[in-house]
Design an enzyme around this catalytic site. Structure first.
Site, short mmCIF file in Angstrom:
data_model
loop_
_atom_site.label_atom_id
_atom_site.label_comp_id
_atom_site.label_asym_id
_atom_site.label_seq_id
_atom_site.Cartn_x
_atom_site.Cartn_y
_atom_site.Cartn_z
N LYS A 14 0.86 -1.18 0.00
CA LYS A 14 0.00 0.00 0.00
C LYS A 14 0.90 1.23 0.00
O LYS A 14 1.88 1.28 0.74
CB LYS A 14 -0.89 -0.02 1.25
N ASP A 145 5.34 1.06 14.70
CA ASP A 145 4.07 1.08 15.43
C ASP A 145 4.28 1.00 16.94
O ASP A 145 3.37 1.27 17.71
CB ASP A 145 3.19 -0.09 14.99
N ASN A 206 -10.78 -2.96 12.39
CA ASN A 206 -10.89 -4.42 12.53
C ASN A 206 -10.01 -4.88 13.70
O ASN A 206 -10.34 -5.79 14.42
CB ASN A 206 -10.50 -5.12 11.23
N GLY A 328 -14.53 3.66 15.08
CA GLY A 328 -14.43 4.86 15.89
C GLY A 328 -14.86 6.11 15.15
O GLY A 328 -15.48 7.01 15.71
#
Length: 391
Positions: A14, A145, A206, A328
């Site tokens: 991506k 992350d 998810n 959210g």
């Protein structure tokens, strides 16, 4: 200055191209089913969207396809216009406290952490090396992350297991969704005009996690050694009694690997409801009277509220509760059910704002703390990191 953000998976790539420092998105795309004869290449720029089915055998070929498409579609004249590439890397362990230039030494360090994230880190490195091959000497940055959570104190990241396991294998809470949390935390501070704000962020896609943040530093987070810890998610169980693994292994004659696969890929919404892992399907199903879908939804809401209560106590009160990511940002029902359970704290929803779209405050003016919806933007955060290090 043109910078690419990249998220490389085991069979996907991506990417987004930004003009910095304007933070203008110029071009984006996704290559899926890498290694297949029928890979899917989707791209978008301006008002144009294209999708092509073609064989893409590996990540190196995927990156070449991306770079060629930038020139074919006249997004850039030559590859020299690309001044940097930022890669999302899932696991930085304790080796990386911040984003880093992807030198050969740092790439080897990332590979040394493969045991902690075998699927993700390996794929992330494939993406890094693919860009190296296609644009030799390109400036590349790794954005992790986990680094946002490196401010968590040892009492919050430690498990009550034999201490040698931590010393030998670095078994501890690492936390995830950190790139998203950094973006949302900074944006919340801007909206509140308070760099020292105390906030709880609920990143609910998810994958779902929560984070207690003070002064833009992570204090605690719900995901742990892996993203399986915490609240129930689309397909992940979240926290369970560990002895269930041994019990099911005996009862159903399954290996630990098989059970872990079930806990990661066949539990959560999907496991409880039997309908879907997608929150949108669950909401439709529960509104049609499906009791198991309602149970799946309520179990998740309850566990999320457990963490909010815990973090509210940990931070000694908060300035804001922030919702971000798929559910959210987009599910008014999800937010409503959570805030209803928190009403004893003196917080209430403005229904009109809760049912609208975009970045906004959705609590009433008389609420004890603010409730916000802030769409996350991990790609922008990644390219900001590239620019910060490059400059």
């Amino acid at each position: 200055m043109k910078i690419i953000s990249v998220n490389a998976g085991s069979s996907s790539l991506k990417f987004k191209l930004f003009d910095m420092p304007k933070e203008e998105l110029i071009f984006s795309g996704l290559i899926e089913k890498i290694g297949d004869q029928k890979s899917i290449f989707s791209l978008s720029y301006g008002n144009t969207k294209k999708e092509t089915i073609m064989p893409v055998l590996n990540h190196q070929q995927a990156v070449k396809l991306l770079l060629d498409s930038l020139q074919i579609n006249k997004i850039i004249d030559n590859l020299e216009e690309i001044k940097g590439v930022g890669h999302r890397i899932v696991q930085g362990g304790e080796l990386f406290k911040d984003s880093v230039v992807l030198t050969e030494e740092n790439i080897l360090k990332i590979e040394s952490l493969n045991d902690l994230a075998p699927l993700h880190n390996y794929a992330n490195v494939l993406g890094i090396k693919a860009f190296e091959k296609n644009i030799p000497n390109i400036f590349q940055v790794g954005v992790f992350d986990t680094t946002f959570h490196q401010t968590i104190k040892q009492e919050n990241f430690s498990y009550a297991i034999p201490y040698e396991w931590y010393q030998k294998y670095k078994i501890r809470k690492y936390g995830f969704h950190g790139i998203s949390y950094k973006y949302v935390s900074n944006r919340t501070s801007e909206i509140l005009a308070n760099k020292d704000s105390k906030i709880i962020v609920c990143h609910a896609g998810n994958g779902v996690s929560l984070c207690a943040i003070e002064g833009n530093n992570s204090v605690d987070t719900s995901m742990g050694f892996t993203p399986l810890e915490g609240v129930p998610m689309g397909t992940r169980s979240g926290n369970i009694d560990p002895t269930i693994i041994e019990f099911i292994s005996y009862k159903e004659n399954k290996s630990i690997k098989e059970i872990m696969n079930i806990l990661n890929k066949k539990s959560g919404f999907l496991g409880v409801s039997g309908v879907s892992n997608d929150a949108r399907d669950i909401e439709i199903s529960l509104q049609n009277g499906n009791k198991r879908s309602l149970l799946a939804h309520d179990v998740q809401i309850k566990r999320i509220c457990d963490y909010i209560g815990s973090y509210y106590f940990l931070l000694k009160g908060i300035d804001a509760l922030v919702f971000t990511a798929g559910m959210g940002e987009n599910s008014s029902l999800f937010r409503k059910k959570i805030i209803q359970r928190l009403s004893f704290l003196g917080v209430f929803l403005d229904d009109e704002f809760n049912n609208s779209k975009g970045e906004r405050i959705i609590s009433t003016s008389n609420s004890f703390f603010k409730v916000l919806v802030i769409p996350t933007n991990e790609e922008i955060e990644i390219v900001r990191e590239v620019c910060k290090i490059k400059n």
